[in-house]
Structures are given as structure tokens and as C-alpha cells.
Design a protein around this motif. Sequence first.
Motif, PDB file in Angstrom:
ATOM      1  N   SER A  27      41.182  44.687  40.771  1.00 12.98           N
ATOM      2  CA  SER A  27      41.656  43.367  41.195  1.00 12.98           C
ATOM      3  C   SER A  27      42.479  42.722  40.098  1.00 12.98           C
ATOM      4  CB  SER A  27      40.478  42.456  41.547  1.00 12.98           C
ATOM      5  OG  SER A  27      40.904  41.132  41.782  1.00 12.98           O
ATOM      6  N   VAL A  28      43.527  41.989  40.512  1.00  9.71           N
ATOM      7  CA  VAL A  28      44.328  41.231  39.560  1.00  9.71           C
ATOM      8  C   VAL A  28      44.115  39.735  39.749  1.00  9.71           C
ATOM      9  CG1 VAL A  28      46.096  43.021  39.374  1.00  9.71           C
ATOM     10  CG2 VAL A  28      46.334  41.226  41.104  1.00  9.71           C
ATOM     11  N   ALA A  29      43.174  39.369  40.595  1.00  8.43           N
ATOM     12  CA  ALA A  29      42.940  37.964  40.919  1.00  8.43           C
ATOM     13  C   ALA A  29      41.668  37.474  40.236  1.00  8.43           C
ATOM     14  CB  ALA A  29      42.867  37.784  42.429  1.00  8.43           C
ATOM     15  N   ASN A  30      41.081  36.394  40.749  1.00  9.78           N
ATOM     16  CA  ASN A  30      39.874  35.837  40.131  1.00  9.78           C
ATOM     17  C   ASN A  30      38.629  36.173  40.931  1.00  9.78           C
ATOM     18  OD1 ASN A  30      40.450  34.104  42.303  1.00  9.78           O
ATOM     19  ND2 ASN A  30      39.563  32.331  41.277  1.00  9.78           N
ATOM     20  N   PRO A  89      48.725  38.471  45.063  1.00  6.05           N
ATOM     21  CA  PRO A  89      47.660  39.422  45.398  1.00  6.05           C
ATOM     22  C   PRO A  89      47.009  39.096  46.741  1.00  6.05           C
ATOM     23  CG  PRO A  89      47.393  38.566  43.170  1.00  6.05           C
ATOM     24  CD  PRO A  89      48.404  37.707  43.839  1.00  6.05           C
ATOM     25  N   ASN A  90      46.344  40.125  47.275  1.00  2.08           N
ATOM     26  CA  ASN A  90      45.705  39.954  48.576  1.00  2.08           C
ATOM     27  C   ASN A  90      44.259  39.482  48.420  1.00  2.08           C
ATOM     28  OD1 ASN A  90      45.637  40.232  51.489  1.00  2.08           O
ATOM     29  ND2 ASN A  90      44.208  41.902  51.123  1.00  2.08           N
ATOM     30  N   ASN A  91      43.869  38.655  49.361  1.00  2.00           N
ATOM     31  CA  ASN A  91      42.483  38.201  49.480  1.00  2.00           C
ATOM     32  C   ASN A  91      41.938  38.776  50.787  1.00  2.00           C
ATOM     33  OD1 ASN A  91      40.087  36.673  49.594  1.00  2.00           O
ATOM     34  ND2 ASN A  91      41.131  34.950  50.540  1.00  2.00           N
ATOM     35  N   PRO A  92      40.830  39.531  50.778  1.00  2.00           N
ATOM     36  CA  PRO A  92      39.774  39.583  49.763  1.00  2.00           C
ATOM     37  C   PRO A  92      39.773  40.824  48.872  1.00  2.00           C
ATOM     38  CG  PRO A  92      38.915  40.459  51.798  1.00  2.00           C
ATOM     39  CD  PRO A  92      40.364  40.121  52.063  1.00  2.00           C
ATOM     40  N   THR A  93      40.827  41.645  48.922  1.00  2.00           N
ATOM     41  CA  THR A  93      40.756  42.916  48.199  1.00  2.00           C
ATOM     42  C   THR A  93      41.080  42.783  46.717  1.00  2.00           C
ATOM     43  OG1 THR A  93      43.073  43.437  48.727  1.00  2.00           O
ATOM     44  CG2 THR A  93      41.379  44.168  50.303  1.00  2.00           C
TER      45      THR A  93
END
Length: 387
Positions: free
Chosen positions: A313-316, A174-178
Motif C-alpha cells: 500500500s502507498v496510502a494510510n 491510490p485505490n481504496n480499499p486496496t
Amino acid sequence: MPSATDTLAPVEPPRPLGRPEPRPGVLAIEAYVPGKSAVPPGVTPYKLSSNENPFGASPKALEAAQAALGKLALYPDGAATALRAAIARKYGLDAKRIVVGNGSDELLEMLAQAYIGPGDEGVFSAHGFLVYRIAILTAGGTPVVAPERAYTTDVDAILERVTPRTKVVFLANPNNPTGTYLPFDEIRRLHAALPPSVLLVLDAAYAEYVRRNDYGSGLELALTAENVVMTRTFSKVYGLAALRLGWMVGPAHVVDALERIRPPFNVNSAALAAGAAAIEDEAFVAASVAHNEAWAEILVREIEALGLAVTPSVANFLMIHFPETPGRTATEADAFLTARGLVLRRIESYGLPNALRLSIGTEAANRLVIAALSDFLAGRDPEARDA
């Protein structure tokens, strides 16, 4: 072909004479600014700006790091033998295909140094990780930015900007910061359309958090293609951000190139020991991911109920959008939250001045964020925490 606005040509200040000066391009680099951590005196801080694991690190990792401190007079294992073996066991890899870095940032920088030089270009998406631009400029290359679609990497936009000068494509997934991601079919499509001479770097720093059936970290491509590498980090789900530890897997010829420029003893002994222990503590990782998944859903629901938009979002972490209405802007929200001890990440440096990035924290921190955003939007005093 890239337009003039896609290519970020370095702009340097005038140079005075009579003193040592860095080579061309260095002074055009904007230094990376990490998430802040300061809050007003007397206020309990909740740092939600750097996507750290709210549970800290695995007890097994802490024990291993503590044991390593008893050997501070000795150099670390320059080959990272035990850690590479642990990673290889975890993912079924050949340890010879693994390179360990002082954080995945160092690996990204080494990749740029090995494959990009003056006159070369590196491509990344508009809201991609800031280190890509820094790494490309540091290597003497030219950054080329591809626009995104709905805050998500656009494969076609990247391919349109690939030229004979392109050496590397950096893609955070996944992309940071999106917090957005590309399905693996799209990654395959991108790879298939790239010239074989272009290195595709898949930065999977948040891969452990993703729970989507169509997602792939890029490991398969890194093992089968001659022009793909995948980087990972121990800073996020494993909670070892302070030790700076990352790893990369890729073709033997890319590994050989990086090993030739990798600084000797680039990873300290405590990090090596903690990483080898952390990657085997599956129960700790599972608990961290389950907490993240549950609270991501709650936070999105509650924040959207307040009238604010949240990018899926799929991240934390979550990217929260604020209106430009005076009294409700991202800048004002950041000041309000900070006064409450809640430190989020300003992301105007990513071209997102009207948004804040929220790391998913402990239950207590998450509930405080929801309450503080409610008070902010209601126009209440940020210091009236007990009202």
C-alpha cells in the motif's frame, strides 16, 4: 465489449401501488455503509476503520474553524473564495478552475449527474471506491466493472469495457480499499486511449501519502486535457473528515457544468476556514506523512511475520488477508479485534470477504493491533488483554 457480468444492471424490488415512489433505479442502490466505530462497553476504542489522520487536525485549522463558529447566523461564502485562493497558491493553479465540494464525494456525485444519464455507462475497477457505483446509479446510468490484476487497476481491462455508451471512467489512485496505485505512465496510457468524449475522473484522495517516484496525482492532465478532472479531499491527511470538504480541478467547460448544478452554499463556513488554514500548514502534513510512512513499514513487517499476507500500500491503510480456515477467518479476526477495542474495516462489500482494512493509527494503536493479531492467530481469549 463488456460481458454480462461486467454491467451491473439495477435490480429493484416490486413496487406497491398508492404511494409516491422514487424513479426507476433508486431502489436498486445499496446504501453506503461507513466503517463501524462501536466496541464493547468498558473497552477503550481505537477506530482504525475510516482512514482518518491519527493526529487529528492541524491546530491552525482548529483555530480557524473555531473562529468561524462565531458567525453561525451568516451564510458561508458560496464561491469559497478564500479556500480556492489558498488551493490555487499551494498548487500554482487558476482559482477559476477549482470547484469546492461538501467532501469529494459530492464532487463525484455532481460529475455523474452532469455527464451520465439513462442509457449511459460509467466504468470503474472491481475493487474501486463504492461511491462510484452509487453515483452512477443515482444519475440513472449503468455501472460497468473492470476486473483488476493483483488488486490493482488494469488499464487494458478498463479500455476493453469502454463503449459508445461510456461517459465517465472513475479511477481512484491510490485505490481504496486496496492501497495499490498506477504509475503515471499508465494513467497517461489510459487517457490517450480513451475517446475524447469520455470524462476521466482521477480521484486522488490519498495522494499526499504517496512516496513513489513514478506516481502522479493527475494534476498535470487535469490542467492540460479537455476530458480529465482530479478530485482531492481534506478528510485524510488534513484531518478534517467531520467537516466534509473536498475540491476538484479540471477544464473550464467541466467547471462551468458543475457550477450550474452545485447546490448554493454547499460547504459550511467552518469547513471553508479550516481548509484554507490546513492547506498552508505544511509542517503538520509533513509530520503526518512521516508517521504514516514509518508505521506502514513496521506494520507490514510485523503482520507478515505472523503469517498473514498484506497487499503493498502507498496510502494510510493496509489490506490484510486472512485464510478461510475456521478460527482464522477475517470475520472471526474482526470480532476478536473489536472485543479488544480495535475497530478495523470489513470490506466484503468491495468483493473482499477474506480481508480487513487497517487504518494506520497512533503508535499505541498500531502496537495493540500487532499484539491482538498475534493472540488471535494463537487462539487466545480476546478478553485476556493483560496476559
